[in-house]
Design an enzyme around this catalytic site. Structure first.
Site, PDB file in Angstrom:
ATOM      1  N   SER A   1       0.999  -1.304  -0.125  1.00 57.29           N
ATOM      2  CA  SER A   1       0.289  -0.025   0.123  1.00 57.29           C
ATOM      3  C   SER A   1       0.751   1.031  -0.498  1.00 57.29           C
ATOM      4  CB  SER A   1      -0.707   0.318   1.813  1.00 57.29           C
ATOM      5  OG  SER A   1      -1.745   1.104   1.408  1.00 57.29           O
TER       6      SER A   1
ATOM      7  N   TYR B   1      -2.526  -0.945  10.472  1.00 56.57           N
ATOM      8  CA  TYR B   1      -2.343  -0.529   9.256  1.00 56.57           C
ATOM      9  C   TYR B   1      -1.063   0.162   8.594  1.00 56.57           C
ATOM     10  CZ  TYR B   1      -3.628  -0.885   4.220  1.00 56.57           C
ATOM     11  OH  TYR B   1      -3.377  -0.867   2.414  1.00 56.57           O
TER      12      TYR B   1
END
Length: 331
Positions: free
Chosen positions: A171, A184
């Site tokens: 990501s 995250y």
């Protein structure tokens, strides 16, 4: 400044030279692709794209019913003609034994393993004051260790045949520390660094490793994210980013970009112009970038709610996460 211009010119020249090089198609019909988190979102879009290329699919997810729906959709689209060319494996990938079972099942069923796509992940949103230790542990287990377990299980086969591809869906949150997403971010930073190092170690052994750093994707990830703190306010800013067309890329466009990068054997790809610019801005000006993030946190994102007593740590209690959501790369 004197160094910046030559560096930019060299980078542009290298990029142009690379683009003009003849490309070898590395993904061939009949190859077997294992896709974790393959029942929805980006994972499902990747399943359709690799199926269109003639690959046989092994789709893994915790939810057996969603896997059935995913297979039915692929067959209805006629991206795969034979139902026997899709294997569904319901598994909790935070358990290394189940990861090993996934890879063994794929090889036993199809007789080979060519592509491993580590896509399974969960999203936790909220201010650091409201995040529990168990949230970090759960997110690390799902977003980092599940990929590690699958890679460890697949490596003996890939090394023995001296060929194959590992695609890690990381990501832009593994490049830029986004506030209100620290569990995250921590897991994606770990996966990004591991994936880049894995490429360095395995490339000369015939295994291609592609690190994928998407920006915002319109994949439905906001429907499965977990929120803490001021839940309604957190949902509003997260949904805005995840659903806005000019900010978030279409998930099928992302799947096509990932397929092309893997087909060319690229080491890394960043999806969306905003993500590409953000990663480079943070690399060139980390102090300024962190001040900008702090400004956003202070003046735009919701304030934390009153503190609750800290939770005890249960790192070795492999409790399944409440949701398995494909990597939707929310930032």
């Amino acid at each position: 400044m004197r160094l910046t211009t030559p560096l930019l010119a060299a980078s542009a020249t290298a990029a142009l030279a690379y683009a003009l090089l003849p490309t070898q198609k590395r993904i061939q019909p009949g190859q077997v692709a294992v896709i974790t988190g393959g029942s929805r979102g980006l994972g499902l879009a990747l399943a359709h794209r690799f199926a269109r290329a003639g690959c046989k699919l092994v789709l893994a997810s915790r939810n057996a019913d969603e896997l059935e729906l995913a297979r039915d959709g692929i067959l209805r689209a006629r991206h795969i003609q034979n139902e026997d060319d899709i294997l569904l494996v319901a598994a909790d990938l935070t358990d290394p034994a189940q990861c090993a079972g996934l890879i063994e099942n794929a090889i036993r069923t199809f007789g080979r393993l060519d592509i491993l796509i580590n896509n399974a992940g969960i999203i936790e949103v909220g201010p650091v004051e409201n995040q529990a230790l168990t949230t970090y542990e759960r997110t690390m287990q799902t977003n980092f260790f599940a990929a590690l377990y699958c890679i460890q299980a697949a490596m003996p086969t890939l090394l023995a045949q001296r060929s194959g591809a590992i695609i890690n869906i990381c990501s832009i949150g593994g490049k830029i520390p986004v506030p209100h997403m620290l569990p995250y971010v921590a897991a994606k930073f770990a996966l990004t660094g591991f994936s880049e190092g894995l490429h360095a170690e395995l490339k000369y052994k015939g295994i291609r490793v592609t690190t994928v750093c998407p920006g915002l994707l319109r994949s439905g990830g906001e429907n499965h994210a977990q929120f803490v703190g001021n839940v309604e306010a957190e949902k509003k800013w997260f949904d805005l980013g995840a659903k806005t067309p000019f900010l978030a890329a279409d998930v099928h466009h992302a799947a096509n970009r990932i397929f092309n990068a893997a087909n060319r054997g690229q080491a890394e790809i960043t999806i969306t112009p905003q993500a590409w610019l953000g990663a480079r801005a943070f690399g060139l000006a980390p102090n300024l970038s962190q001040y900008a993030a702090a400004f956003v946190n202070q003046h735009i994102l919701p304030a934390p709610t009153p503190k609750t007593p800290p939770e005890p740590s249960h790192f070795h209690d492999h409790t399944p996460a409440p949701n398995e959501a494909e990597d939707r790369s929310p930032s």
